[in-house]
Design a protein around this motif. Sequence first.
Motif, PDB file in Angstrom:
ATOM      1  N   ARG A  64     -32.133 -25.829   6.958  1.00 11.71           N
ATOM      2  CA  ARG A  64     -30.915 -26.210   6.329  1.00 11.71           C
ATOM      3  C   ARG A  64     -31.384 -26.975   5.020  1.00 11.71           C
ATOM      4  O   ARG A  64     -32.579 -27.393   4.915  1.00 11.71           O
ATOM      5  N   PHE A  65     -30.385 -26.903   3.830  1.00 16.38           N
ATOM      6  CA  PHE A  65     -31.140 -27.626   2.663  1.00 16.38           C
ATOM      7  C   PHE A  65     -29.702 -27.741   2.061  1.00 16.38           C
ATOM      8  O   PHE A  65     -28.412 -27.109   2.355  1.00 16.38           O
ATOM      9  N   LYS A  66     -29.786 -28.585   0.923  1.00 17.73           N
ATOM     10  CA  LYS A  66     -28.721 -28.560  -0.036  1.00 17.73           C
ATOM     11  C   LYS A  66     -29.254 -28.243  -1.460  1.00 17.73           C
ATOM     12  O   LYS A  66     -30.608 -28.615  -1.647  1.00 17.73           O
ATOM     13  N   PHE A  67     -28.583 -27.389  -1.944  1.00 18.43           N
ATOM     14  CA  PHE A  67     -29.270 -27.044  -3.400  1.00 18.43           C
ATOM     15  C   PHE A  67     -28.561 -27.536  -4.547  1.00 18.43           C
ATOM     16  O   PHE A  67     -27.556 -28.052  -4.512  1.00 18.43           O
ATOM     17  N   ASN A  68     -29.524 -27.744  -5.593  1.00 14.23           N
ATOM     18  CA  ASN A  68     -28.755 -28.211  -6.946  1.00 14.23           C
ATOM     19  C   ASN A  68     -28.424 -26.828  -7.699  1.00 14.23           C
ATOM     20  O   ASN A  68     -27.324 -27.044  -8.086  1.00 14.23           O
ATOM     21  N   ALA A  69     -29.271 -25.850  -7.737  1.00 13.65           N
ATOM     22  CA  ALA A  69     -28.870 -24.563  -8.474  1.00 13.65           C
ATOM     23  C   ALA A  69     -29.618 -23.368  -7.702  1.00 13.65           C
ATOM     24  O   ALA A  69     -30.589 -23.646  -7.289  1.00 13.65           O
TER      25      ALA A  69
ATOM     26  N   THR B 290     -24.319 -23.415  -9.833  1.00 13.46           N
ATOM     27  CA  THR B 290     -24.622 -24.834  -9.258  1.00 13.46           C
ATOM     28  C   THR B 290     -23.842 -24.965  -8.035  1.00 13.46           C
ATOM     29  O   THR B 290     -23.057 -24.257  -7.667  1.00 13.46           O
ATOM     30  N   SER B 291     -24.284 -26.117  -7.186  1.00 14.36           N
ATOM     31  CA  SER B 291     -23.440 -26.383  -5.982  1.00 14.36           C
ATOM     32  C   SER B 291     -22.040 -26.474  -6.293  1.00 14.36           C
ATOM     33  O   SER B 291     -21.302 -26.284  -5.228  1.00 14.36           O
ATOM     34  N   GLY B 292     -21.797 -27.035  -7.575  1.00 13.62           N
ATOM     35  CA  GLY B 292     -20.473 -27.140  -7.627  1.00 13.62           C
ATOM     36  C   GLY B 292     -19.746 -26.012  -8.116  1.00 13.62           C
ATOM     37  O   GLY B 292     -18.361 -25.936  -8.539  1.00 13.62           O
ATOM     38  N   GLY B 293     -20.427 -24.936  -8.176  1.00 16.43           N
ATOM     39  CA  GLY B 293     -19.721 -23.649  -8.641  1.00 16.43           C
ATOM     40  C   GLY B 293     -19.670 -23.054 -10.113  1.00 16.43           C
ATOM     41  O   GLY B 293     -19.297 -22.097 -10.401  1.00 16.43           O
TER      42      GLY B 293
ATOM     43  N   VAL C 298     -26.475 -10.594 -20.720  1.00 15.21           N
ATOM     44  CA  VAL C 298     -25.741 -10.129 -19.591  1.00 15.21           C
ATOM     45  C   VAL C 298     -24.191 -10.651 -19.244  1.00 15.21           C
ATOM     46  O   VAL C 298     -23.606 -10.295 -18.306  1.00 15.21           O
ATOM     47  N   LYS C 299     -23.874 -11.427 -20.154  1.00 21.94           N
ATOM     48  CA  LYS C 299     -22.594 -11.989 -20.164  1.00 21.94           C
ATOM     49  C   LYS C 299     -21.172 -10.886 -20.207  1.00 21.94           C
ATOM     50  O   LYS C 299     -21.668  -9.950 -20.979  1.00 21.94           O
ATOM     51  N   GLY C 300     -20.508 -10.814 -19.290  1.00 25.46           N
ATOM     52  CA  GLY C 300     -19.426  -9.987 -18.967  1.00 25.46           C
ATOM     53  C   GLY C 300     -19.910  -8.504 -18.264  1.00 25.46           C
ATOM     54  O   GLY C 300     -18.932  -7.806 -17.964  1.00 25.46           O
ATOM     55  N   ARG C 301     -21.192  -8.614 -18.067  1.00 25.26           N
ATOM     56  CA  ARG C 301     -21.593  -7.358 -16.936  1.00 25.26           C
ATOM     57  C   ARG C 301     -22.087  -7.797 -15.948  1.00 25.26           C
ATOM     58  O   ARG C 301     -22.237  -7.178 -14.676  1.00 25.26           O
ATOM     59  N   PHE C 302     -22.615  -8.969 -15.743  1.00 25.39           N
ATOM     60  CA  PHE C 302     -23.172  -9.646 -14.396  1.00 25.39           C
ATOM     61  C   PHE C 302     -22.308 -10.507 -13.897  1.00 25.39           C
ATOM     62  O   PHE C 302     -21.798 -11.429 -14.692  1.00 25.39           O
ATOM     63  N   THR C 303     -22.399 -10.788 -12.571  1.00 20.91           N
ATOM     64  CA  THR C 303     -21.878 -11.907 -12.023  1.00 20.91           C
ATOM     65  C   THR C 303     -22.679 -12.560 -10.744  1.00 20.91           C
ATOM     66  O   THR C 303     -23.147 -11.608 -10.098  1.00 20.91           O
ATOM     67  N   ILE C 304     -22.850 -13.732 -10.926  1.00 17.63           N
ATOM     68  CA  ILE C 304     -23.777 -14.433  -9.669  1.00 17.63           C
ATOM     69  C   ILE C 304     -22.409 -15.117  -9.096  1.00 17.63           C
ATOM     70  O   ILE C 304     -21.595 -15.534  -9.297  1.00 17.63           O
ATOM     71  N   SER C 305     -22.834 -15.039  -7.441  1.00 15.20           N
ATOM     72  CA  SER C 305     -21.992 -15.826  -6.672  1.00 15.20           C
ATOM     73  C   SER C 305     -23.015 -16.123  -5.451  1.00 15.20           C
ATOM     74  O   SER C 305     -24.041 -15.570  -5.224  1.00 15.20           O
TER      75      SER C 305
ATOM     76  N   GLN D  97     -23.258 -20.763   1.463  1.00 10.63           N
ATOM     77  CA  GLN D  97     -24.023 -21.108   0.401  1.00 10.63           C
ATOM     78  C   GLN D  97     -25.525 -21.071   0.848  1.00 10.63           C
ATOM     79  O   GLN D  97     -26.657 -21.736   0.376  1.00 10.63           O
ATOM     80  N   ASN D  98     -25.988 -19.738   1.626  1.00 12.94           N
ATOM     81  CA  ASN D  98     -27.432 -19.684   1.854  1.00 12.94           C
ATOM     82  C   ASN D  98     -27.892 -18.327   1.397  1.00 12.94           C
ATOM     83  O   ASN D  98     -28.896 -17.944   1.614  1.00 12.94           O
ATOM     84  N   THR D  99     -27.107 -17.659   0.727  1.00 13.06           N
ATOM     85  CA  THR D  99     -27.149 -16.441  -0.022  1.00 13.06           C
ATOM     86  C   THR D  99     -26.581 -16.173  -1.363  1.00 13.06           C
ATOM     87  O   THR D  99     -25.429 -16.768  -1.681  1.00 13.06           O
ATOM     88  N   VAL D 100     -27.584 -15.944  -2.222  1.00 15.19           N
ATOM     89  CA  VAL D 100     -26.992 -15.798  -3.686  1.00 15.19           C
ATOM     90  C   VAL D 100     -27.101 -14.145  -4.153  1.00 15.19           C
ATOM     91  O   VAL D 100     -27.826 -13.389  -3.612  1.00 15.19           O
ATOM     92  N   VAL D 101     -25.928 -13.781  -4.877  1.00 11.80           N
ATOM     93  CA  VAL D 101     -25.679 -12.489  -5.112  1.00 11.80           C
ATOM     94  C   VAL D 101     -25.519 -12.168  -6.434  1.00 11.80           C
ATOM     95  O   VAL D 101     -25.004 -13.012  -7.101  1.00 11.80           O
ATOM     96  N   LEU D 102     -26.271 -10.990  -6.972  1.00 11.09           N
ATOM     97  CA  LEU D 102     -26.076 -10.789  -8.486  1.00 11.09           C
ATOM     98  C   LEU D 102     -25.377  -9.388  -8.527  1.00 11.09           C
ATOM     99  O   LEU D 102     -26.083  -8.574  -8.233  1.00 11.09           O
TER     100      LEU D 102
END
Length: 126
Positions: free
Chosen positions: A28-33, A52-55, A63-70, A75-80
């Motif tokens: 288990r964890f809490k992330f900053n980013a 960030t943890s705040g979104g 990559v702006k406008g082409r890539f999206t991070i979520s 909050q244990n998976t990050v997608v690009l």
Amino acid sequence: QVQLVESGGGLVQAGGSLRLSCAAFGSRFKFNALGWYRQAPGKERELVASITSGGSTNYAESVKGRFTISTDNAQNTVVLQMNSLKPEDTAVYYCNFDLVWEYYSGSYYPGPWHYWGQGTQVTVSS
């Protein structure tokens, strides 16, 4: 300790899309980013996107406008999500977890802790 497993890389034609995923296991964890970096041959590793943890999100200008991070709800998976891919996006992509703390094996471990995925190749053909 956290283990990161990446998936989703591959070969795609210019203009196509790919979705990279990075899942965390083991504690288990809490992330900053959470972030995605990439490294092309002969170049330094560079930040592609972070959240960030705040979104709040941050993207490289290229990559702006082409890539999206979520992240997922847990909050244990990050997608690009990568759209309109270009040959210059070709690189090995690495996820990064910047943690505030971890909890595993009955103990709490204050951070910061930094973990990297194993890397996944993205190749965009022209």
